[in-house]
Scaffold this active site. Structure first.
Site, PDB file in Angstrom:
ATOM      1  CE1 TYR A 117      -1.982   8.346  -8.918  1.00 62.06           C
ATOM      2  CE2 TYR A 117       0.113   8.703  -7.795  1.00 62.06           C
ATOM      3  CZ  TYR A 117      -0.981   9.201  -8.494  1.00 62.06           C
ATOM      4  OH  TYR A 117      -1.064  10.535  -8.780  1.00 62.06           O
ATOM      5  CG  ASN A 165       2.712   7.780  -3.958  1.00 61.81           C
ATOM      6  OD1 ASN A 165       2.259   8.702  -4.617  1.00 61.81           O
ATOM      7  ND2 ASN A 165       1.954   6.800  -3.513  1.00 61.81           N
ATOM      8  CB  SER A 166       2.902  12.730  -0.729  1.00 64.62           C
ATOM      9  OG  SER A 166       4.233  13.168  -0.805  1.00 64.62           O
ATOM     10  CE  LYS A 175       3.854  -3.220  -4.733  1.00 66.56           C
ATOM     11  NZ  LYS A 175       3.284  -2.913  -3.398  1.00 66.56           N
ATOM     12  CB  ALA A 191       2.785  -8.870  -4.326  1.00 67.63           C
ATOM     13  CE  LYS A 205      -0.223  -6.722  -7.610  1.00 67.56           C
ATOM     14  NZ  LYS A 205       0.580  -5.798  -6.794  1.00 67.56           N
ATOM     15  CD  GLU A 246       1.646  -3.059  -8.884  1.00 65.80           C
ATOM     16  OE1 GLU A 246       1.075  -3.298  -7.808  1.00 65.80           O
ATOM     17  OE2 GLU A 246       1.124  -2.404  -9.810  1.00 65.80           O
ATOM     18  CG  ASP A 278      -2.039  -1.042   1.095  1.00 68.29           C
ATOM     19  OD1 ASP A 278      -2.441  -1.377  -0.040  1.00 68.29           O
ATOM     20  OD2 ASP A 278      -2.474  -1.559   2.145  1.00 68.29           O
ATOM     21  N   PRO A 317       2.595  14.437  -5.539  1.00 69.18           N
ATOM     22  CG  PRO A 317       1.648  16.421  -6.347  1.00 69.18           C
ATOM     23  CD  PRO A 317       2.651  15.354  -6.692  1.00 69.18           C
TER      24      PRO A 317
END
Length: 225
Positions: A18, A177-178, A16, A119, A38, A117, A13, A206
């Site tokens: 995104y 990543n914020s 990744k 996990a 994935k 990607e 979470d 952001p």
């Protein structure tokens, strides 16, 4: 020349998917034949009688090269828990060589840009002796590390970068990543990571920017690769 990257993160979470979806969308805007995979996902719901993972569906939709779901996400596990535990509960054995085979099979499809990607974080177990990082090593792709900018990220990011280097892979770059609120001393933490990570900062994303700003940010990320 094909460009292929493995997307990992400092934890689960962290963004990744995104980043994967944003880069695939940018590649599509650039006119590239792009695809995202994935290979293993834990956490799925039945859709028309078949298990589907939401992140994998988003990756499938963002790719310009159309692949069946089973190639995008060949191992889908129902419970949203550690993959090796979910597999054990389902009586399944997931191996690094099998995942490698699935990925290489999908990558036979003509493409110019591909993202695989992971996990969770880098050292996610697949079974009692193998980790997902073994798959990344077998592929040999440069790694993009997604760093969740929150308290603790310095330790997580530095340790992950060290593990990637120890495994003999190239860290192509990292993405900051914020979350919805900036962490305390954000600028100072970002500067620390820029100084201590052995790879360039590809971009700082952001939270909740406009769609136009998001596209510009990912277009810039793609150009940096």
């Amino acid at each position: 020349m094909k460009k292929r990257f493995f997307i990992s993160g400092t934890d689960t979470d962290v963004g990744k998917t995104y980043v994967t979806v944003g880069l695939l969308a940018a590649a599509k805007r650039a006119g590239l034949k792009s695809l995202g995979l994935k290979p293993i996902a834990a956490g799925a719901e039945l859709v028309e009688g078949c298990l589907r993972n939401q992140d994998a569906l988003l990756i499938q939709q963002a790719s310009s090269v159309v692949l069946p779901y089973e190639q995008v996400n060949p191992v889908v596990l129902e419970a949203a828990i550690a993959p090796h535990i979910a597999a054990m509960q389902e009586g399944r054995l997931v191996t690094a060589s099998r995942l490698e085979g699935y990925i290489k099979g999908a990558l036979l499809t003509p493409h110019e840009f591909a993202l695989v990607e992971g996990a969770g974080g880098w050292r996610v177990p697949l079974n009692d002796r193998e980790m997902l990082s073994d798959v990344a090593v077998a592929l040999g792709f440069p790694v993009i590390l997604v760093v969740n900018m929150k308290l603790g990220c310095l330790n997580h990011a530095i340790l992950t970068a060290q593990a990637i280097a120890r495994d003999g892979l190239t860290l192509a770059g990292w993405v900051a990543n914020s979350g919805p609120e900036l962490m305390p001393c954000y600028d100072e933490n970002l500067a620390t990571l820029m100084a201590m990570l052995p790879a360039p900062l590809l971009g700082a994303l952001p939270w909740c920017e406009s769609e136009e700003d998001s596209q510009l940010a990912f277009d810039a990320l793609l150009m940096a690769l």
